[in-house]
Write a protein that holds these residues in place. Structure first.
Motif, PDB file in Angstrom:
ATOM      1  N   VAL A   1     -20.356 -15.966 -16.057  1.00  0.00           N
ATOM      2  CA  VAL A   1     -21.255 -14.863 -16.377  1.00  0.00           C
ATOM      3  C   VAL A   1     -22.676 -15.293 -16.044  1.00  0.00           C
ATOM      4  O   VAL A   1     -23.169 -16.299 -16.545  1.00  0.00           O
ATOM      5  N   THR A   2     -23.340 -14.520 -15.193  1.00  0.00           N
ATOM      6  CA  THR A   2     -24.715 -14.847 -14.797  1.00  0.00           C
ATOM      7  C   THR A   2     -25.734 -13.862 -15.359  1.00  0.00           C
ATOM      8  O   THR A   2     -26.941 -14.103 -15.277  1.00  0.00           O
ATOM      9  N   GLY A   3     -25.246 -12.755 -15.909  1.00  0.00           N
ATOM     10  CA  GLY A   3     -26.157 -11.787 -16.506  1.00  0.00           C
ATOM     11  C   GLY A   3     -25.397 -10.850 -17.416  1.00  0.00           C
ATOM     12  O   GLY A   3     -24.213 -10.557 -17.185  1.00  0.00           O
ATOM     13  N   LEU A   4     -26.077 -10.378 -18.479  1.00  0.00           N
ATOM     14  CA  LEU A   4     -25.392  -9.513 -19.432  1.00  0.00           C
ATOM     15  C   LEU A   4     -26.419  -8.671 -20.179  1.00  0.00           C
ATOM     16  O   LEU A   4     -27.430  -9.201 -20.663  1.00  0.00           O
TER      17      LEU A   4
ATOM     18  N   GLY B   1     -25.304   1.236 -30.787  1.00  0.00           N
ATOM     19  CA  GLY B   1     -25.958   1.833 -31.944  1.00  0.00           C
ATOM     20  C   GLY B   1     -25.042   2.832 -32.608  1.00  0.00           C
ATOM     21  O   GLY B   1     -23.918   3.088 -32.148  1.00  0.00           O
ATOM     22  N   MET B   2     -25.514   3.432 -33.690  1.00  0.00           N
ATOM     23  CA  MET B   2     -24.680   4.354 -34.449  1.00  0.00           C
ATOM     24  C   MET B   2     -24.493   5.690 -33.743  1.00  0.00           C
ATOM     25  O   MET B   2     -23.486   6.371 -33.937  1.00  0.00           O
ATOM     26  N   SER B   3     -25.450   6.096 -32.923  1.00  0.00           N
ATOM     27  CA  SER B   3     -25.371   7.421 -32.308  1.00  0.00           C
ATOM     28  C   SER B   3     -24.989   7.396 -30.833  1.00  0.00           C
ATOM     29  O   SER B   3     -24.699   8.434 -30.245  1.00  0.00           O
ATOM     30  N   GLY B   4     -24.993   6.225 -30.215  1.00  0.00           N
ATOM     31  CA  GLY B   4     -24.694   6.137 -28.790  1.00  0.00           C
ATOM     32  C   GLY B   4     -23.347   5.486 -28.527  1.00  0.00           C
ATOM     33  O   GLY B   4     -22.688   4.956 -29.422  1.00  0.00           O
ATOM     34  N   ILE B   5     -22.917   5.545 -27.276  1.00  0.00           N
ATOM     35  CA  ILE B   5     -21.677   4.901 -26.854  1.00  0.00           C
ATOM     36  C   ILE B   5     -22.004   3.477 -26.419  1.00  0.00           C
ATOM     37  O   ILE B   5     -22.847   3.280 -25.540  1.00  0.00           O
ATOM     38  N   PRO B   6     -21.366   2.474 -27.018  1.00  0.00           N
ATOM     39  CA  PRO B   6     -21.634   1.085 -26.620  1.00  0.00           C
ATOM     40  C   PRO B   6     -21.395   0.888 -25.126  1.00  0.00           C
ATOM     41  O   PRO B   6     -20.329   1.254 -24.601  1.00  0.00           O
ATOM     42  N   THR B   7     -22.385   0.357 -24.449  1.00  0.00           N
ATOM     43  CA  THR B   7     -22.311   0.163 -23.000  1.00  0.00           C
ATOM     44  C   THR B   7     -22.728  -1.261 -22.664  1.00  0.00           C
ATOM     45  O   THR B   7     -23.656  -1.801 -23.273  1.00  0.00           O
ATOM     46  N   ALA B   8     -22.025  -1.862 -21.699  1.00  0.00           N
ATOM     47  CA  ALA B   8     -22.359  -3.226 -21.273  1.00  0.00           C
ATOM     48  C   ALA B   8     -22.436  -3.278 -19.753  1.00  0.00           C
ATOM     49  O   ALA B   8     -21.595  -2.712 -19.056  1.00  0.00           O
ATOM     50  N   THR B   9     -23.459  -3.945 -19.270  1.00  0.00           N
ATOM     51  CA  THR B   9     -23.567  -4.256 -17.842  1.00  0.00           C
ATOM     52  C   THR B   9     -23.433  -5.765 -17.697  1.00  0.00           C
ATOM     53  O   THR B   9     -24.213  -6.521 -18.279  1.00  0.00           O
ATOM     54  N   VAL B  10     -22.434  -6.185 -16.938  1.00  0.00           N
ATOM     55  CA  VAL B  10     -22.130  -7.610 -16.798  1.00  0.00           C
ATOM     56  C   VAL B  10     -22.241  -8.007 -15.339  1.00  0.00           C
ATOM     57  O   VAL B  10     -21.755  -7.296 -14.444  1.00  0.00           O
ATOM     58  N   LYS B  11     -22.903  -9.134 -15.088  1.00  0.00           N
ATOM     59  CA  LYS B  11     -23.009  -9.691 -13.742  1.00  0.00           C
ATOM     60  C   LYS B  11     -22.308 -11.040 -13.732  1.00  0.00           C
ATOM     61  O   LYS B  11     -22.539 -11.876 -14.615  1.00  0.00           O
TER      62      LYS B  11
ATOM     63  N   GLU C   1     -19.627  -0.848 -18.130  1.00  0.00           N
ATOM     64  CA  GLU C   1     -18.465  -0.270 -18.796  1.00  0.00           C
ATOM     65  C   GLU C   1     -18.851   0.152 -20.204  1.00  0.00           C
ATOM     66  O   GLU C   1     -19.814  -0.364 -20.791  1.00  0.00           O
ATOM     67  N   THR C   2     -18.082   1.078 -20.769  1.00  0.00           N
ATOM     68  CA  THR C   2     -18.254   1.472 -22.161  1.00  0.00           C
ATOM     69  C   THR C   2     -17.064   0.970 -22.971  1.00  0.00           C
ATOM     70  O   THR C   2     -16.010   0.650 -22.416  1.00  0.00           O
ATOM     71  N   GLY C   3     -17.240   0.918 -24.275  1.00  0.00           N
ATOM     72  CA  GLY C   3     -16.161   0.448 -25.129  1.00  0.00           C
ATOM     73  C   GLY C   3     -16.357   0.885 -26.565  1.00  0.00           C
ATOM     74  O   GLY C   3     -17.311   1.600 -26.899  1.00  0.00           O
TER      75      GLY C   3
ATOM     76  N   TYR D   1     -15.914  -7.048 -22.426  1.00  0.00           N
ATOM     77  CA  TYR D   1     -14.601  -7.522 -21.971  1.00  0.00           C
ATOM     78  C   TYR D   1     -14.000  -6.582 -20.935  1.00  0.00           C
ATOM     79  O   TYR D   1     -13.342  -7.028 -19.984  1.00  0.00           O
ATOM     80  N   LYS D   2     -14.212  -5.296 -21.100  1.00  0.00           N
ATOM     81  CA  LYS D   2     -13.717  -4.354 -20.093  1.00  0.00           C
ATOM     82  C   LYS D   2     -14.440  -4.547 -18.757  1.00  0.00           C
ATOM     83  O   LYS D   2     -13.829  -4.443 -17.688  1.00  0.00           O
ATOM     84  N   ALA D   3     -15.724  -4.830 -18.826  1.00  0.00           N
ATOM     85  CA  ALA D   3     -16.482  -5.073 -17.589  1.00  0.00           C
ATOM     86  C   ALA D   3     -15.989  -6.337 -16.890  1.00  0.00           C
ATOM     87  O   ALA D   3     -15.856  -6.369 -15.659  1.00  0.00           O
TER      88      ALA D   3
END
Length: 649
Positions: free
Chosen positions: A492-495, A500-510, A523-525, A533-535
């Motif tokens: 993993v070189t970037g993350l 939050g409570m009102s948004g959809i958890p989103t991750a950008t992984v490099k 990806e969202t999760g 992990y999905k990313a």
């Protein structure tokens, strides 16, 4: 062998009273506070000559104790006890304890430094990977002769089948001292329900197995009657007598289910020695499981009654509740071997040639590579084994360490260090490589230069974020974090995560792959870790199931380092389903540490996937060489969906 010793290490060793003294009468070395006083009585401080003398004294402790010349079927000194380590065979049978070939080789080299007489390197018929690992250890560690002439026996396990025995012999025959270990069950329940064999048939199979092993040119043959602890003694007399005639040199008596009491198992060893025809021409051995927590006690009871080989594992790992613990047996004989074993053959002053100062380092290596942490109160090597919290105990320790410690941590290679002697060094972002290396060595970690560089790089990254410096536990977590670097294909070189409570958890992984190209995916999760992990799955393209996830704060406080451990297994559903054909039912562990829990989780997950990929690639290579290719695994490819964006590295 030559060992690099520093004056600081010598001072740390000598600063504690020596509750531990080797039990070998001819090579006793006792280091006590009075020794330090006598060596420094002419000066008010540790001058250079005194420091040199201390280093020489410590080097004396690192010297390997003399052992009798190795003869397979007898030991010239009846007080000498051979130590048979089966960490790489029985220990690896612990669920989730999969080891790579490189990890097995490193552990075997540490076992040789420790001085074990026999290394059972694996079960060669189990898989091509197991065969290759055993052969690699036999060809390397089995030929690395120490300055004192010591080289470990390398042993391979086999069932009492010709194909097993041949495979085992082919794996170990490259060693200077090869051994084949074959076995068959002898208890009534095993013979009737598992083997479907009569006692006569079992005897015939056992005898033919030993004869076949001998016909291959093997003159060091160990035979085990599986479940001997629940077998009819009269039948044991018969089958053991026959395998001795066939050429067996060591008779191993297993308490396979941990059923026996110490006095019961010791009595069995005594009866077998007295009643087996030819029993005086072989070495009797013990192999005790820990189902009732009596494995070490049963092994020592065996030694009391004449067993002169004890089988054990580092940290006591193994099937079900584990095996007899090597470190417990080692220190029990070192501390009590002189006085509590009278009545058997010899003088009753039992000893081994193990060098206990390598116990701590080997224990930590096994724990890190298998992913099986020791319980804090584990005897000898547990995190709390040499820690004292009670005020009464602390008062006693300040006045005399022997009040509550029957051995010193230094005697097993765990240096208290200056920090526990009133002159601690705070390791922070301004600390250099030498300071970090010195503290790691005091903690029992002796790292190769490349591994030290990796740990130091991570240390600098964490120290920049963590105020107040890093504690010993932080350093230990960083070592565990870097333990899987030899398996690194992806990193993993970037993350970046948004949650939050009102948004959809989103991750950008490099991530950077084995081709040196960076790829990133969003990806969202259900949460930030799930999205990460999905990313990672999307980038690497391997379908896995997360079977276990655990995280602990290494130290206290808001800036504490987080240590994450995951267990994964391959599943169907991706473009790399062929992996499932090769490593189905296999589990892989990974560890990661960081002040950011999401980053720690990503590092642990990537470490586990790297282990899976490396293991699968080796198996595929073996299958192709043997003409049994199971499918195109090759490099990981993206899963179905939007292709990851590629950026220049």
């Amino acid at each position: 062998m030559k060992f690099m010793l520093t004056t600081a290490m010598a001072c740390a060793m000598l600063a504690s009273s020596a509750a531990f003294t080797p039990s070998t009468p001819s090579s006793r070395v006792t280091i006590t506070n009075s020794n330090v006083a006598s060596k420094s009585s002419t000066t008010s401080s540790f001058t250079s000559p005194t420091g040199l003398q201390m280093a020489e004294d410590m080097e004396e402790l690192y010297k390997r104790r003399p052992r009798p010349e190795y003869i397979p079927n007898r030991i010239s000194d009846p007080d000498y006890v051979r130590i048979f380590d089966t960490t790489l065979r029985d220990g690896e049978q612990s669920p989730g304890a999969t080891l790579t070939s490189d990890e097995k080789l490193e552990i075997a080299r540490n076992l040789a430094k420790l001085g074990v007489d026999i290394i059972e390197a694996g079960f060669p018929i189990a898989s091509p990977d197991d065969f290759a690992a055993v052969k690699q250890i036999a060809d390397t560690v089995g030929n690395e002769v120490f300055d004192d002439g010591y080289v470990p026996v390398i042993c391979g396990l086999s069932r009492a089948f010709e194909k097993d025995i041949l495979r085992s012999w082919d794996a170990v025959k490259g060693a200077k001292l090869p051994r084949v270990h074959t076995f068959i069950a002898t208890s009534k329940i095993h013979m009737e329900t598992k083997l479907n064999k009569t006692p006569d048939e079992v005897v015939d199979i056992a005898v033919k197995a030993v004869i076949y092993a001998k016909s291959l040119g093997c003159d060091d043959i160990e035979f085990s009657p599986e479940d001997a602890g629940r077998s009819d003694p009269e039948f044991l007399y018969r089958i053991l007598g026959e395998v001795i005639k066939a050429g067996a040199t060591t008779l191993n008596i297993p308490d396979t289910t941990g059923w026996n009491m110490p006095w019961e198992f010791g009595g069995l060893i005594k009866m077998l020695r007295e009643n087996v025809e030819g029993g005086d021409k072989v070495v009797f051995s013990t192999h005790c499981q820990n189902d009732l927590g009596l494995a070490t006690a049963n092994s020592l009871a065996g030694a009391l009654n004449g067993a002169r080989q004890l089988e054990c594992t580092i940290n006591g790992i193994g099937e079900r509740a584990g095996n007899a613990s090597l470190e417990e047996i080692c220190m029990a004989l070192a501390l009590k071997g002189d006085e509590q074993f009278a009545g058997g053959p010899g003088t009753g002053r039992l000893y081994t040639a193990l060098n206990p100062v390598y116990i701590s380092n080997t224990s930590k290596m096994v724990s890190e590579y298998t992913g099986m942490a020791c319980q804090p109160h584990k005897a000898i090597v547990g995190a709390n084994a040499f820690k004292h919290e009670s005020g009464i105990h602390q008062d006693g320790m300040i006045k005399n360490k022997s009040t509550y410690e029957i051995m010193t941590p230094e005697s097993i290679g765990l240096m208290r260090g200056d920090s526990q002697s009133g002159a601690g060094i705070v390791l922070g972002k301004h600390s250099g490589r030498n300071a970090v290396n010195t503290r790691l060595r005091e903690m029992g970690y002796i790292l190769e230069p490349d591994k030290l560089n990796a740990v130091f790089t991570r240390f600098k990254e964490v120290a920049e974020k963590k105020k107040g410096g890093l504690e010993d536990e932080d350093l230990e977590a960083l070592v565990v974090d870097q333990a899987g670097l030899t398996n690194e294909l992806w990193k993993v070189t970037g993350l970046q995560v948004s949650t939050g409570m009102s948004g959809i958890p989103t991750a950008t992984v490099k991530m950077m792959g084995p081709d040196g190209v960076e790829r990133y995916v969003a990806e969202t999760g259900t949460g930030p870790v799930d999205a990460v992990y999905k990313a990672i799955d999307q980038i690497i393209g391997v379908s896995v199931q997360l079977q276990d996830y655990s995280m602990n704060a290494v130290t206290e406080g808001i800036e504490a380092l987080a240590s994450t451990r995951v267990v994964i297994a391959p599943v169907a559903g991706g473009q790399n389903d062929s992996i499932l054909k090769i490593c189905k039912e296999r589990k892989f562990t990974g560890s990661g540490s960081d002040t950011d829990i999401v980053v720690a989780s990503a590092r642990a997950y990537t470490s586990a996937i790297n282990k899976l990929l490396k293991w699968t690639m080796r198996r595929q290579s073996d299958d192709e060489e043997n003409g049994t290719d199971q499918g195109n695994i090759g490099d990981a490819v993206p899963v179905v969906g939007s292709p990851p964006t590629t950026v220049s590295a």
